[in-house]
Write a protein that holds these residues in place. Structure first.
Motif, short mmCIF file in Angstrom:
data_model
loop_
_atom_site.label_atom_id
_atom_site.label_comp_id
_atom_site.label_asym_id
_atom_site.label_seq_id
_atom_site.Cartn_x
_atom_site.Cartn_y
_atom_site.Cartn_z
N GLY A 1 0.81 -1.18 0.00
CA GLY A 1 0.00 0.00 0.00
C GLY A 1 0.86 1.25 0.00
N GLN A 2 0.21 2.34 -0.03
CA GLN A 2 0.89 3.63 -0.01
C GLN A 2 0.31 4.49 1.09
OE1 GLN A 2 0.31 5.25 -3.92
NE2 GLN A 2 2.22 4.37 -4.66
N LEU A 3 1.17 5.31 1.66
CA LEU A 3 0.76 6.26 2.69
C LEU A 3 0.73 7.64 2.06
CD1 LEU A 3 0.20 6.85 5.70
CD2 LEU A 3 2.65 7.19 5.96
N VAL A 4 -0.41 8.30 2.14
CA VAL A 4 -0.56 9.64 1.59
C VAL A 4 -0.74 10.59 2.76
CG1 VAL A 4 -1.95 11.13 0.14
CG2 VAL A 4 -1.61 8.75 -0.52
N ILE A 5 0.12 11.59 2.83
CA ILE A 5 0.03 12.60 3.88
C ILE A 5 -0.67 13.81 3.30
CG2 ILE A 5 1.34 14.05 5.48
CD1 ILE A 5 3.50 11.85 5.42
N GLU A 6 -1.81 14.14 3.85
CA GLU A 6 -2.65 15.19 3.29
C GLU A 6 -2.22 16.59 3.67
OE1 GLU A 6 -6.59 14.11 4.44
OE2 GLU A 6 -6.69 12.44 3.03
N LYS A 18 8.66 9.12 12.49
CA LYS A 18 8.04 7.84 12.82
C LYS A 18 6.54 8.01 12.65
CE LYS A 18 11.50 6.35 16.10
NZ LYS A 18 11.78 5.90 17.47
N ILE A 19 5.93 7.00 12.06
CA ILE A 19 4.50 7.05 11.81
C ILE A 19 3.83 5.88 12.51
CG2 ILE A 19 2.72 6.89 10.03
CD1 ILE A 19 4.72 8.23 8.14
N VAL A 21 0.38 3.76 12.75
CA VAL A 21 -0.84 3.50 12.01
C VAL A 21 -1.85 2.85 12.95
CG1 VAL A 21 -1.86 2.29 10.05
CG2 VAL A 21 0.47 3.21 9.88
N PHE A 23 -5.69 1.27 13.37
CA PHE A 23 -6.77 0.68 12.59
C PHE A 23 -8.07 0.78 13.38
CE2 PHE A 23 -3.00 -1.48 11.05
CZ PHE A 23 -3.17 -1.44 9.68
#
Length: 67
Positions: A1-6, A18-19, A21, A23
């Motif tokens: 998948g991809q992480l999109v930062i808005e 550091k991210i 996630v 759920f």
């Protein structure tokens, strides 16, 4: 998948971040096997691999019976 930062990150350019996630439990319910597999490779639990942490035996405690 991809992480999109808005939105832009408030940090210096070329700096590591550091991210975490999270759920939604209703959306993605993890079964016990998935949870145990995740914990087994997470470095936060490496201290449990130390033999000094292995202080209980099968004879300790009382069996749990679910009615």
């Amino acid at each position: 998948g991809q992480l999109v930062i808005e939105k832009p990150l408030l940090t210096a350019l070329n700096k590591h971040v550091k991210i975490i996630v999270l759920f939604d439990q209703e959306e993605d319910e993890f079964d016990e096997t998935t949870w145990l597999r995740s914990v087994s490779v997470n470095p936060a639990f490496d201290f449990l691999k130390d033999e000094a942490e292995d202080i209980y035996t099968i004879n300790d405690g009382e069996p749990f019976v679910y009615n």
